[in-house]
Design an enzyme around this catalytic site. Structure first.
Site: not given
Ligand code: PGA
Length: 267
Positions: A67, A138, A140, A145
């Site tokens: 992404d 959450d 995702h 999301e």
């Molecule tokens: P993070 O993000 O590694 O910074 O915790 C993970 C994600 O949002 O997939």
């Protein structure tokens, strides 16, 4: 689905890196799906070490990132393009022409064509062999999301306020976190031949438990990984702390036949 609980993020990342290295030794043209965020940093550090000290060769590897933030140029310090250069690409012998990240600078009108092209490039590369994933608090994956279609493809998404807050540390001002992103879809991710999800820390425990043991639901996108034939979770004890069958996963790991133990590092 296999849950590999390791003593700490470094050992979990080293195990995942060893499996990725083995895949590249066996197939130098391996296609990797890459993730950003704080979670995969130790994995990238270990892959860089394997390149530097053991000659792991990335020259024929191709990569596709999950992404990118819409509106950020590749030079923006919080862009994922910048993240990848600084934390990985600059330190290994990947051919820049073989690294792919959705563009954050596409105009509104060209977003659908850009996303379709990204899907085509993945298909032309023969599909993703190993997809590395983090997980949002959450649930995702990528920036899909909660409520994302479980069969979605690469497209524009709107971030939740929780994700914007989770990611705000990388921006000078929390209000600067973009609202929109381009992300591979859940359907895109599910087509990878193998999926390595990494999760560390207490903040991920609820999401990890839901992903591994909850019902499969668009309300927790990572739960779709229960439907994947080769999904492996590399997690630390804090991220594992809300799993109800934790003792069983540890028992399985402790009682693997020797050849299957070798296979963990070989997958
Ligand atoms: P993070 O993000 O590694 O910074 O915790 C993970 C994600 O949002 O997939």
């Amino acid at each position: 689905m296999e849950i590999l609980v390791q003593p700490n993020p470094e050992t979990a990342s080293a195990l995942a890196a060893a499996a990725i290295a083995k895949a590249i030794y066996e197939k130098p043209t391996t296609v990797l799906g890459l993730a950003t965020g704080s979670t995969p940093l130790a994995l990238y550090r270990e892959l860089i070490r394997l390149h530097r000290d053991e000659g792991l060769d990335f020259s024929k590897v191709r990569t596709f990132n999950l992404d990118e933030y819409l509106g950020l140029s590749p030079e923006h310090p919080a862009s994922y393009s910048h993240f990848m250069r600084v934390n990985f690409f600059a330190h290994v012998n990947l051919n820049p022409q073989r690294t792919h990240i959705p563009s954050g600078l596409v105009s509104q009108e060209t977003i659908p064509a850009h996303c379709e092209h990204y899907e085509e490039e993945i298909a032309q590369a023969g599909g993703i062999d190993i997809q590395i994933l983090g997980i949002g608090s959450d649930g995702h994956i990528g920036f899909n999301e909660p409520s994302s279609s479980l069969t979605s493809r690469t497209r524009i998404k709107t971030l939740t306020e929780r994700t914007r807050l989770d990611n705000s540390a990388h921006f000078v001002n929390p209000d600067d976190v973009p609202h929109h992103v381009i992300t591979m879809g859940i359907g895109t991710i599910m087509e990878a031949r193998k999926i390595f999800l990494l999760a560390f820390g207490e903040n991920k425990a609820t999401a990890v438990a839901g992903a591994a043991e909850g019902p499969i639901t668009a309300s927790l996108p990572a739960s779709i990984l229960q439907m994947h034939r080769h999904a492996h979770f590399y997690i630390d004890p804090l991220a594992a702390s809300k799993l109800t069958r934790l003792a069983y996963y540890e028992w399985v790991l402790a009682h693997k036949p020797a050849w299957q133990r070798d296979d963990i590092a070989a997958r």
